[in-house]
Design a protein around this motif. Structure first.
Motif, PDB file in Angstrom:
ATOM      1  N   PHE A  88      -0.640 -58.298   3.148  1.00 11.41           N
ATOM      2  CA  PHE A  88      -0.715 -59.748   3.406  1.00 11.41           C
ATOM      3  C   PHE A  88       0.619 -60.278   3.929  1.00 11.41           C
ATOM      4  O   PHE A  88       0.639 -61.181   4.772  1.00 11.41           O
ATOM      5  CB  PHE A  88      -1.114 -60.489   2.135  1.00 11.41           C
ATOM      6  N   SER A  89       1.719 -59.731   3.419  1.00 10.37           N
ATOM      7  CA  SER A  89       3.037 -60.161   3.897  1.00 10.37           C
ATOM      8  C   SER A  89       3.231 -59.754   5.353  1.00 10.37           C
ATOM      9  O   SER A  89       3.740 -60.542   6.167  1.00 10.37           O
ATOM     10  CB  SER A  89       4.145 -59.545   3.035  1.00 10.37           C
ATOM     11  N   LEU A  90       2.826 -58.532   5.679  1.00  8.49           N
ATOM     12  CA  LEU A  90       2.933 -58.060   7.063  1.00  8.49           C
ATOM     13  C   LEU A  90       2.057 -58.909   7.984  1.00  8.49           C
ATOM     14  O   LEU A  90       2.487 -59.280   9.092  1.00  8.49           O
ATOM     15  CB  LEU A  90       2.509 -56.584   7.136  1.00  8.49           C
ATOM     16  N   GLU A  91       0.856 -59.235   7.512  1.00  2.00           N
ATOM     17  CA  GLU A  91      -0.032 -60.092   8.305  1.00  2.00           C
ATOM     18  C   GLU A  91       0.598 -61.461   8.537  1.00  2.00           C
ATOM     19  O   GLU A  91       0.562 -62.003   9.653  1.00  2.00           O
ATOM     20  CB  GLU A  91      -1.384 -60.251   7.588  1.00  2.00           C
ATOM     21  N   TYR A  92       1.177 -62.013   7.490  1.00  2.00           N
ATOM     22  CA  TYR A  92       1.818 -63.339   7.581  1.00  2.00           C
ATOM     23  C   TYR A  92       2.968 -63.318   8.595  1.00  2.00           C
ATOM     24  O   TYR A  92       3.086 -64.218   9.437  1.00  2.00           O
ATOM     25  CB  TYR A  92       2.326 -63.743   6.202  1.00  2.00           C
ATOM     26  N   VAL A  93       3.799 -62.297   8.522  1.00  2.00           N
ATOM     27  CA  VAL A  93       4.931 -62.179   9.450  1.00  2.00           C
ATOM     28  C   VAL A  93       4.435 -62.015  10.881  1.00  2.00           C
ATOM     29  O   VAL A  93       4.981 -62.623  11.816  1.00  2.00           O
ATOM     30  CB  VAL A  93       5.837 -60.999   9.040  1.00  2.00           C
ATOM     31  N   LEU A  94       3.411 -61.191  11.073  1.00  2.00           N
ATOM     32  CA  LEU A  94       2.872 -60.971  12.415  1.00  2.00           C
ATOM     33  C   LEU A  94       2.264 -62.252  12.984  1.00  2.00           C
ATOM     34  O   LEU A  94       2.418 -62.531  14.186  1.00  2.00           O
ATOM     35  CB  LEU A  94       1.816 -59.859  12.386  1.00  2.00           C
ATOM     36  N   ARG A  95       1.596 -63.023  12.148  1.00  2.00           N
ATOM     37  CA  ARG A  95       1.009 -64.277  12.632  1.00  2.00           C
ATOM     38  C   ARG A  95       2.099 -65.272  13.031  1.00  2.00           C
ATOM     39  O   ARG A  95       1.930 -66.024  13.995  1.00  2.00           O
ATOM     40  CB  ARG A  95       0.086 -64.883  11.567  1.00  2.00           C
ATOM     41  N   ILE A  96       3.193 -65.287  12.295  1.00  2.00           N
ATOM     42  CA  ILE A  96       4.321 -66.143  12.685  1.00  2.00           C
ATOM     43  C   ILE A  96       4.911 -65.651  14.007  1.00  2.00           C
ATOM     44  O   ILE A  96       5.242 -66.443  14.899  1.00  2.00           O
ATOM     45  CB  ILE A  96       5.411 -66.151  11.593  1.00  2.00           C
ATOM     46  N   TYR A  97       5.025 -64.326  14.147  1.00  2.00           N
ATOM     47  CA  TYR A  97       5.616 -63.728  15.348  1.00  2.00           C
ATOM     48  C   TYR A  97       4.819 -64.062  16.609  1.00  2.00           C
ATOM     49  O   TYR A  97       5.392 -64.369  17.656  1.00  2.00           O
ATOM     50  CB  TYR A  97       5.708 -62.215  15.155  1.00  2.00           C
ATOM     51  N   VAL A  98       3.477 -64.012  16.517  1.00  2.00           N
ATOM     52  CA  VAL A  98       2.647 -64.219  17.715  1.00  2.00           C
ATOM     53  C   VAL A  98       2.263 -65.680  17.924  1.00  2.00           C
ATOM     54  O   VAL A  98       1.650 -66.016  18.942  1.00  2.00           O
ATOM     55  CB  VAL A  98       1.362 -63.357  17.655  1.00  2.00           C
ATOM     56  N   ALA A  99       2.605 -66.541  16.974  1.00  2.00           N
ATOM     57  CA  ALA A  99       2.227 -67.957  17.092  1.00  2.00           C
ATOM     58  C   ALA A  99       2.937 -68.609  18.272  1.00  2.00           C
ATOM     59  O   ALA A  99       4.130 -68.381  18.508  1.00  2.00           O
ATOM     60  CB  ALA A  99       2.548 -68.698  15.799  1.00  2.00           C
ATOM     61  N   ASP A 100       2.194 -69.431  19.026  1.00  2.00           N
ATOM     62  CA  ASP A 100       2.797 -70.154  20.148  1.00  2.00           C
ATOM     63  C   ASP A 100       3.832 -71.150  19.650  1.00  2.00           C
ATOM     64  O   ASP A 100       4.878 -71.339  20.273  1.00  2.00           O
ATOM     65  CB  ASP A 100       1.699 -70.879  20.946  1.00  2.00           C
ATOM     66  N   ALA A 149      -0.664 -67.214  -0.919  1.00  2.00           N
ATOM     67  CA  ALA A 149      -1.348 -66.000  -1.366  1.00  2.00           C
ATOM     68  C   ALA A 149      -0.367 -64.913  -1.788  1.00  2.00           C
ATOM     69  O   ALA A 149      -0.697 -64.062  -2.626  1.00  2.00           O
ATOM     70  CB  ALA A 149      -2.261 -65.476  -0.255  1.00  2.00           C
ATOM     71  N   ILE A 150       0.840 -64.918  -1.225  1.00  2.23           N
ATOM     72  CA  ILE A 150       1.828 -63.883  -1.559  1.00  2.23           C
ATOM     73  C   ILE A 150       2.980 -64.414  -2.413  1.00  2.23           C
ATOM     74  O   ILE A 150       3.749 -63.644  -2.973  1.00  2.23           O
ATOM     75  CB  ILE A 150       2.397 -63.243  -0.273  1.00  2.23           C
ATOM     76  N   LEU A 151       3.100 -65.736  -2.526  1.00  5.08           N
ATOM     77  CA  LEU A 151       4.226 -66.346  -3.242  1.00  5.08           C
ATOM     78  C   LEU A 151       4.354 -65.893  -4.694  1.00  5.08           C
ATOM     79  O   LEU A 151       5.465 -65.542  -5.137  1.00  5.08           O
ATOM     80  CB  LEU A 151       4.118 -67.871  -3.172  1.00  5.08           C
ATOM     81  N   PRO A 152       3.280 -65.864  -5.516  1.00  8.62           N
ATOM     82  CA  PRO A 152       3.439 -65.497  -6.932  1.00  8.62           C
ATOM     83  C   PRO A 152       4.050 -64.118  -7.129  1.00  8.62           C
ATOM     84  O   PRO A 152       4.809 -63.900  -8.074  1.00  8.62           O
ATOM     85  CB  PRO A 152       1.997 -65.542  -7.467  1.00  8.62           C
ATOM     86  N   PHE A 153       3.730 -63.190  -6.235  1.00  9.60           N
ATOM     87  CA  PHE A 153       4.240 -61.826  -6.382  1.00  9.60           C
ATOM     88  C   PHE A 153       5.758 -61.808  -6.266  1.00  9.60           C
ATOM     89  O   PHE A 153       6.455 -61.197  -7.082  1.00  9.60           O
ATOM     90  CB  PHE A 153       3.614 -60.929  -5.315  1.00  9.60           C
ATOM     91  N   TYR A 154       6.289 -62.495  -5.268  1.00 11.58           N
ATOM     92  CA  TYR A 154       7.738 -62.486  -5.045  1.00 11.58           C
ATOM     93  C   TYR A 154       8.480 -63.314  -6.095  1.00 11.58           C
ATOM     94  O   TYR A 154       9.623 -63.013  -6.430  1.00 11.58           O
ATOM     95  CB  TYR A 154       8.050 -62.992  -3.635  1.00 11.58           C
ATOM     96  N   LEU A 155       7.837 -64.335  -6.605  1.00 13.39           N
ATOM     97  CA  LEU A 155       8.462 -65.138  -7.655  1.00 13.39           C
ATOM     98  C   LEU A 155       8.555 -64.388  -8.978  1.00 13.39           C
ATOM     99  O   LEU A 155       9.347 -64.737  -9.842  1.00 13.39           O
ATOM    100  CB  LEU A 155       7.686 -66.439  -7.870  1.00 13.39           C
ATOM    101  N   SER A 156       7.733 -63.354  -9.139  1.00 10.36           N
ATOM    102  CA  SER A 156       7.669 -62.630 -10.414  1.00 10.36           C
ATOM    103  C   SER A 156       8.784 -61.614 -10.583  1.00 10.36           C
ATOM    104  O   SER A 156       8.961 -61.067 -11.670  1.00 10.36           O
ATOM    105  CB  SER A 156       6.318 -61.916 -10.543  1.00 10.36           C
ATOM    106  N   PHE A 157       9.568 -61.344  -9.523  1.00  2.54           N
ATOM    107  CA  PHE A 157      10.640 -60.356  -9.638  1.00  2.54           C
ATOM    108  C   PHE A 157      11.708 -60.813 -10.634  1.00  2.54           C
ATOM    109  O   PHE A 157      12.298 -61.882 -10.498  1.00  2.54           O
ATOM    110  CB  PHE A 157      11.293 -60.112  -8.277  1.00  2.54           C
ATOM    111  N   GLY A 158      11.932 -59.981 -11.648  1.00  2.54           N
ATOM    112  CA  GLY A 158      12.977 -60.274 -12.618  1.00  2.54           C
ATOM    113  C   GLY A 158      12.626 -61.379 -13.584  1.00  2.54           C
ATOM    114  O   GLY A 158      13.492 -61.837 -14.327  1.00  2.54           O
ATOM    115  N   VAL A 159      11.362 -61.794 -13.597  1.00  2.00           N
ATOM    116  CA  VAL A 159      10.943 -62.888 -14.478  1.00  2.00           C
ATOM    117  C   VAL A 159       9.752 -62.431 -15.298  1.00  2.00           C
ATOM    118  O   VAL A 159       8.883 -61.708 -14.801  1.00  2.00           O
ATOM    119  CB  VAL A 159      10.565 -64.146 -13.661  1.00  2.00           C
ATOM    120  N   ASP A 160       9.717 -62.824 -16.548  1.00  2.00           N
ATOM    121  CA  ASP A 160       8.578 -62.507 -17.406  1.00  2.00           C
ATOM    122  C   ASP A 160       7.358 -63.239 -16.880  1.00  2.00           C
ATOM    123  O   ASP A 160       7.331 -64.470 -16.811  1.00  2.00           O
ATOM    124  CB  ASP A 160       8.870 -62.950 -18.846  1.00  2.00           C
ATOM    125  N   LEU A 161       6.346 -62.481 -16.501  1.00  2.00           N
ATOM    126  CA  LEU A 161       5.145 -63.083 -15.910  1.00  2.00           C
ATOM    127  C   LEU A 161       4.452 -64.055 -16.856  1.00  2.00           C
ATOM    128  O   LEU A 161       3.732 -64.936 -16.422  1.00  2.00           O
ATOM    129  CB  LEU A 161       4.155 -61.981 -15.484  1.00  2.00           C
TER     130      LEU A 161
END
Length: 236
Positions: A62-74, A91-103
């Motif tokens: 999903f992160s790769l898809e998000y980056v690619l959509r930003i890359y190809v966006a006009d 959709a991907i934010l909770p995963f990255y926020l969980s690093f180093g934090v008690d879920l």
């Protein structure tokens, strides 16, 4: 290269783009299912490990898809702040926020993962018709919401004056009466709060009749807009 990636990620008129769309849809469904399984108590360590692996894989894709959509966006800012851009990000934010934090302390944020299911809207033609219908009927919908809010307030005021003295514990103020007004106008009627005076019962009867009409109005508005949307699509 940018045009080639865009033909896969955004369009749906070639084999690769269709495969990509089906893959993302399947991954969304798998992700939602694993999210539900995680709520089962006393899961085995092996099961938890598998679920974590699926989550890692899903987020990477999903992160790769998000980056690619930003890359190809006009227009990159337009995509980032668009409906689908925000959904992809949440959709991907909770995963990255969980690093180093008690879920456990971020338990509410984990529910943001449910936004992944909204990503399916992008690939669903029927939902595209629905979105178009909502946009075309937005003025009528806003008018309906405005009138409904007025009726809810009017109902709360009316039942307050009828029932306040008889049931001060349930209708102590107009704000307390709003709960009764909402469940009555929506014809839900949980039965936890109801009138006991003659005037309150007669007033409730008329409010219920109005509520039946309120339930039917948005259905008619959206159905009409959907019909017009489908007809325009067939003409094109």
């Amino acid at each position: 290269m940018k045009a080639y990636i865009k033909s896969i990620v955004e369009t749906n008129d070639n084999k690769l783009s269709r495969y990509f769309a089906f893959f993302i849809q399947a991954l969304i469904l798998i992700s939602v299912i694993t999210f539900s399984i995680e709520t089962i108590p006393n899961l085995k360590p092996q099961t938890k490990s598998i679920l974590r692996s699926v989550e890692w894989f899903s987020v990477i894709v999903f992160s790769l898809e998000y980056v690619l959509r930003i890359y190809v966006a006009d227009s990159k800012p337009n995509f980032i702040f668009s409906f689908f851009g925000i959904i992809d990000f949440l959709a991907i934010l909770p995963f990255y926020l969980s690093f180093g934090v008690d879920l456990r302390s971020l338990r509410a944020l984990r529910f943001l993962r449910l936004f992944r299911i909204l990503k399916l809207v992008r690939y669903n033609r029927a939902m595209n018709h629905f979105t178009t219908a909502i946009k075309s009927a937005k003025e009528e919908i806003f008018l309906f919401i405005f009138i409904t809010l007025i009726l809810i307030y009017f109902s709360a005021v009316g039942i307050y004056y009828f029932e306040n003295q008889a049931q001060p514990e349930h209708f102590s103020s107009i704000f307390d009466s709003l709960w009764w007004a909402i469940i009555t106008l929506t014809t839900v009627g949980y039965g936890d709060v109801y009138p006991i005076t003659v005037g309150g019962k007669v007033f409730t009867f008329f409010i219920l009749m109005i509520g039946l009409g309120i339930v039917a109005i948005p259905t008619g508005i959206i159905s009409s807009a959907l019909t017009k949307s489908v007809d325009k699509k067939e003409e094109n």
